[in-house]
Design an enzyme around this catalytic site. Structure first.
Site, PDB file in Angstrom:
ATOM      1  N   ARG A 121       0.800  -1.408   0.135  1.00 17.78           N
ATOM      2  CA  ARG A 121       0.122   0.048   0.018  1.00 17.78           C
ATOM      3  C   ARG A 121       0.754   1.371   0.055  1.00 17.78           C
ATOM      4  NH1 ARG A 121      -2.946  -2.451   4.218  1.00 17.78           N
ATOM      5  NH2 ARG A 121      -4.664  -3.691   3.375  1.00 17.78           N
ATOM      6  N   LYS A 143       2.909  11.320 -10.866  1.00 12.33           N
ATOM      7  CA  LYS A 143       1.951  10.490 -11.755  1.00 12.33           C
ATOM      8  C   LYS A 143       2.686   9.300 -12.206  1.00 12.33           C
ATOM      9  CE  LYS A 143      -0.990  13.520 -14.226  1.00 12.33           C
ATOM     10  NZ  LYS A 143      -1.314  14.112 -15.536  1.00 12.33           N
ATOM     11  N   GLU A 185       8.862  18.124 -25.188  1.00 11.80           N
ATOM     12  CA  GLU A 185       8.108  18.286 -23.751  1.00 11.80           C
ATOM     13  C   GLU A 185       8.755  19.809 -23.179  1.00 11.80           C
ATOM     14  OE1 GLU A 185       5.734  16.856 -22.364  1.00 11.80           O
ATOM     15  OE2 GLU A 185       5.763  14.708 -22.808  1.00 11.80           O
ATOM     16  N   LYS A 227       7.117  22.699 -13.874  1.00 12.58           N
ATOM     17  CA  LYS A 227       6.569  21.429 -13.576  1.00 12.58           C
ATOM     18  C   LYS A 227       6.199  21.626 -11.987  1.00 12.58           C
ATOM     19  CE  LYS A 227       5.054  17.106 -13.932  1.00 12.58           C
ATOM     20  NZ  LYS A 227       5.216  15.906 -14.820  1.00 12.58           N
ATOM     21  N   GLU A 237      -4.327  16.885 -10.271  1.00 19.06           N
ATOM     22  CA  GLU A 237      -5.198  17.298 -11.439  1.00 19.06           C
ATOM     23  C   GLU A 237      -6.423  17.555 -11.148  1.00 19.06           C
ATOM     24  OE1 GLU A 237      -3.402  15.445 -15.029  1.00 19.06           O
ATOM     25  OE2 GLU A 237      -5.075  16.362 -16.116  1.00 19.06           O
ATOM     26  N   ARG A 242      -2.841  21.299 -13.407  1.00 21.51           N
ATOM     27  CA  ARG A 242      -2.144  20.422 -13.840  1.00 21.51           C
ATOM     28  C   ARG A 242      -2.576  19.974 -15.316  1.00 21.51           C
ATOM     29  NH1 ARG A 242       0.907  15.614 -10.632  1.00 21.51           N
ATOM     30  NH2 ARG A 242       2.234  15.037 -12.456  1.00 21.51           N
ATOM     31  N   ASN A 246      -0.879  18.734 -20.276  1.00 22.29           N
ATOM     32  CA  ASN A 246      -1.329  18.063 -21.243  1.00 22.29           C
ATOM     33  C   ASN A 246      -1.339  18.370 -22.552  1.00 22.29           C
ATOM     34  OD1 ASN A 246      -1.675  15.770 -19.496  1.00 22.29           O
ATOM     35  ND2 ASN A 246      -3.779  16.291 -18.912  1.00 22.29           N
ATOM     36  N   HIS A 249      -1.077  16.272 -25.677  1.00 20.77           N
ATOM     37  CA  HIS A 249      -1.100  14.903 -25.382  1.00 20.77           C
ATOM     38  C   HIS A 249      -2.347  14.360 -25.829  1.00 20.77           C
ATOM     39  CE1 HIS A 249       2.139  16.095 -23.037  1.00 20.77           C
ATOM     40  NE2 HIS A 249       2.207  14.907 -22.419  1.00 20.77           N
ATOM     41  N   HIS A 253      -1.364  11.037 -27.411  1.00 25.59           N
ATOM     42  CA  HIS A 253      -1.451   9.795 -26.917  1.00 25.59           C
ATOM     43  C   HIS A 253      -2.064   8.843 -28.070  1.00 25.59           C
ATOM     44  CE1 HIS A 253      -0.964  10.660 -22.250  1.00 25.59           C
ATOM     45  NE2 HIS A 253       0.240  10.464 -22.738  1.00 25.59           N
ATOM     46  N   HIS A 266       7.286   8.851 -27.492  1.00 25.65           N
ATOM     47  CA  HIS A 266       6.173   9.691 -26.765  1.00 25.65           C
ATOM     48  C   HIS A 266       6.439  11.115 -26.986  1.00 25.65           C
ATOM     49  CE1 HIS A 266       3.704  10.998 -23.551  1.00 25.65           C
ATOM     50  NE2 HIS A 266       4.516  12.002 -23.150  1.00 25.65           N
TER      51      HIS A 266
HETATM   52  P1  NAD Z   1      11.913   5.635 -22.505  1.00 25.28           P
HETATM   53  O1  NAD Z   1      11.953   5.465 -20.954  1.00 25.28           O
HETATM   54  O2  NAD Z   1      11.529   4.442 -23.150  1.00 25.28           O
HETATM   55  O3  NAD Z   1      13.542   5.642 -22.921  1.00 25.28           O
HETATM   56  C1  NAD Z   1      13.832   5.934 -24.244  1.00 25.28           C
HETATM   57  C2  NAD Z   1      14.987   5.122 -24.580  1.00 25.28           C
HETATM   58  O4  NAD Z   1      16.279   5.687 -24.132  1.00 25.28           O
HETATM   59  C3  NAD Z   1      15.050   3.604 -24.142  1.00 25.28           C
HETATM   60  O5  NAD Z   1      15.536   2.925 -25.076  1.00 25.28           O
HETATM   61  C4  NAD Z   1      16.169   3.727 -23.011  1.00 25.28           C
HETATM   62  O6  NAD Z   1      16.659   2.426 -22.656  1.00 25.28           O
HETATM   63  C5  NAD Z   1      17.088   4.631 -23.579  1.00 25.28           C
HETATM   64  N1  NAD Z   1      17.918   5.518 -22.457  1.00 25.28           N
HETATM   65  C6  NAD Z   1      17.492   6.112 -21.381  1.00 25.28           C
HETATM   66  N2  NAD Z   1      18.220   6.951 -20.999  1.00 25.28           N
HETATM   67  C7  NAD Z   1      19.495   6.652 -21.441  1.00 25.28           C
HETATM   68  C8  NAD Z   1      20.952   7.131 -21.420  1.00 25.28           C
HETATM   69  N3  NAD Z   1      21.210   8.064 -20.390  1.00 25.28           N
HETATM   70  N4  NAD Z   1      21.709   6.787 -22.343  1.00 25.28           N
HETATM   71  C9  NAD Z   1      21.490   5.846 -23.128  1.00 25.28           C
HETATM   72  N5  NAD Z   1      20.080   5.229 -23.508  1.00 25.28           N
HETATM   73  C10 NAD Z   1      19.058   5.751 -22.569  1.00 25.28           C
HETATM   74  O7  NAD Z   1      11.141   6.956 -23.080  1.00 25.28           O
HETATM   75  P2  NAD Z   1      11.124   8.584 -22.369  1.00 25.28           P
HETATM   76  O8  NAD Z   1      10.989   9.453 -23.387  1.00 25.28           O
HETATM   77  O9  NAD Z   1      11.966   8.717 -21.109  1.00 25.28           O
HETATM   78  O10 NAD Z   1       9.579   8.208 -21.481  1.00 25.28           O
HETATM   79  C11 NAD Z   1       8.439   8.165 -22.298  1.00 25.28           C
HETATM   80  C12 NAD Z   1       7.469   7.491 -21.313  1.00 25.28           C
HETATM   81  O11 NAD Z   1       7.472   8.384 -20.427  1.00 25.28           O
HETATM   82  C13 NAD Z   1       6.109   7.303 -21.796  1.00 25.28           C
HETATM   83  O12 NAD Z   1       5.781   6.019 -21.209  1.00 25.28           O
HETATM   84  C14 NAD Z   1       5.228   8.236 -21.294  1.00 25.28           C
HETATM   85  O13 NAD Z   1       3.907   7.866 -21.224  1.00 25.28           O
HETATM   86  C15 NAD Z   1       5.820   8.520 -19.791  1.00 25.28           C
HETATM   87  N6  NAD Z   1       5.728  10.045 -19.400  1.00 25.28           N
HETATM   88  C16 NAD Z   1       5.196  10.156 -17.982  1.00 25.28           C
HETATM   89  C17 NAD Z   1       4.884  11.337 -17.533  1.00 25.28           C
HETATM   90  C18 NAD Z   1       4.452  11.264 -16.112  1.00 25.28           C
HETATM   91  O14 NAD Z   1       4.406  12.444 -15.647  1.00 25.28           O
HETATM   92  N7  NAD Z   1       4.465  10.183 -15.385  1.00 25.28           N
HETATM   93  C19 NAD Z   1       5.268  12.542 -18.439  1.00 25.28           C
HETATM   94  C20 NAD Z   1       5.722  12.359 -19.773  1.00 25.28           C
HETATM   95  C21 NAD Z   1       6.119  11.186 -20.102  1.00 25.28           C
HETATM   96  N1  GLY Z   2       3.157  14.828 -17.633  1.00 30.11           N
HETATM   97  C1  GLY Z   2       1.695  15.372 -17.199  1.00 30.11           C
HETATM   98  C2  GLY Z   2       1.579  15.792 -15.837  1.00 30.11           C
HETATM   99  O1  GLY Z   2       2.568  15.215 -14.982  1.00 30.11           O
HETATM  100  O2  GLY Z   2       0.783  16.013 -15.320  1.00 30.11           O
END
Ligand code: NAD
Ligand code: GLY
Length: 364
Positions: A121, A143, A185, A227, A237, A242, A246, A249, A253, A266
């Protein structure tokens, strides 16, 4: 070390930003006092690049560690990965004081955060984001989520990390495509909140693309500050504040999902989503043509796709409707009005949305 504090009463935490900060994770964690046994979730590729530094620092501060790896793709944000991890963690967690470390990009951050939110939990976790996108966005704000076949991020929770350690130097090994994905972003933050950042991006795009230290640190500080402030005002949100994060997005998405999470990553999908949202704003006479062109040109400047290829409207619309940002079947879009300001507009006629997206689809 530069520290930005995200203030959320008992859920407040520091965000450390400094070249080389990953090598200080043990010291930071020791002071945080959230447990003695670190479970580090990462993938094989990142384990090879970064595990040494993390291990060394944890051992130096008498913290034990265990690494668990997940596949390197959006597919890792699944129930299956969650179950596998929870199974392993529960076997390891035998009278231990465990906490989780997300060592990776947004995929690993979202997954680890979600596992931490449900295991016992709520288990403490920290973020060591390794992509630009994760350093300025996904690692901050609590998130967490996994995907369902129907749509992205459909299962999730708000669960704040205990700290975020941002090491801009880590970005040196990041593939170019991932760097530009993160810049999408950054452009988002500029359009929704910061006209000066938008000008900075346009004037310094070469420095930024070549990872100039001071340019990257400046954009990271600015984005993390924006942020953090937004999350402080509307953590879950619920106040419509917040929501502005988006921007891009809703269509973004849908493009990720319609492209099977393969065609666009992404950030690229969000870039295209921002183009479409800006086009909708222009068609609704909320945004001038000049500002529409400025937004599209900035996306082009950072070598992000600005035209949708290989996905037609008949695939995009059903994915769009499944998006969780649609409330009671009514759509909701974040639309720019000038550079630095956006409005949330609900219930836009489908014909306006279709027309805007269609304008930016390349014919086969
Ligand atoms: P990712 O996590 O898939 O990483 C991208 C690629 O880069 C992967 O192949 C990874 O292995 C590689 N990589 C990462 N760091 C590296 C480094 N330092 N050196 C070499 N390679 C490296 O992609 P991302 O763009 O970081 O994240 C996308 C995800 O984030 C999506 O699922 C999206 O929905 C999520 N997201 C979440 C939020 C949130 O608020 N929680 C906000 C934006 C995006
Ligand atoms: N990336 C959108 C949020 O954190 O609200």
């Amino acid at each position: 070390m530069k520290i930005i504090r995200l203030n959320l009463k008992e859920r407040s935490y520091p965000i450390y930003i400094e070249d080389g900060s990953i090598s200080k994770c043990g010291c930071i964690l020791k002071k945080l006092n959230i447990g003695k046994d670190a479970v580090i979730i990462t993938n094989h590729k990142l384990k090879k690049i970064l595990a040494g530094k993390v291990k060394k620092s944890l051992v130096k501060h008498n913290l034990s560690y265990k690494f668990y790896t997940v596949p390197d793709s959006e597919k890792a944000k699944s129930f299956q990965s969650c179950l596998n991890l929870i199974d392993k963690i529960s076997k390891y967690d035998n009278r231990k004081q465990i906490f989780l470390i997300a060592l990776g990009g947004g995929v690993i951050g979202d997954l680890t955060g979600f596992v931490a939110s449900i295991y016992k939990r709520g288990t403490p976790y920290i973020q060591i984001p390794t992509t630009l996108l994760a350093q300025i966005d996904s690692a901050i704000g609590g998130k967490t989520a996994i995907d369902l076949p129907a749509a992205k991020n459909l299962v999730g929770a708000f669960h704040q990390p205990k700290t975020v350690i941002v090491d801009p130097k880590i970005l040196k090994t990041l593939p170019k495509r991932q760097l530009t994905s993160g810049l999408s972003e950054v452009i988002k933050y500029a359009v929704i909140k910061d006209k000066a950042l938008f000008s900075f991006l346009n004037k310094n795009h070469k420095k930024i693309l070549s990872l100039n230290k001071s340019a990257i640190e400046l954009i990271e500080r600015k984005c993390i500050t924006i942020k953090s402030k937004i999350v402080e005002e509307d953590e879950q949100e619920k106040k419509g504040i917040r929501t502005i994060l988006n921007f891009g997005h809703t269509v973004g998405h849908a493009l990720e999902s319609a492209g099977g999470y393969k065609r666009y990553n992404h950030g690229e999908a969000i870039g295209l989503g921002m183009v479409c949202a800006s086009e909708i704003a222009f068609n609704l006479k909320l945004l001038s043509r000049e500002n529409l062109n400025k937004i599209i040109n900035t996306i082009k400047l950072f070598r992000l796709p600005h035209k949708i290829k290989g996905i037609n409207l008949s695939k995009i619309i059903p994915s769009l409707i499944k998006d969780k940002k649609f409330i009671r079947a009514k759509n909701r879009f974040v639309l720019p009005t000038v550079i630095g300001k956006v409005k949330v507009i609900k219930d836009i006629p489908e014909v306006v949305i279709r027309k805007a997206i269609l304008k930016h689809i390349l014919p086969n």
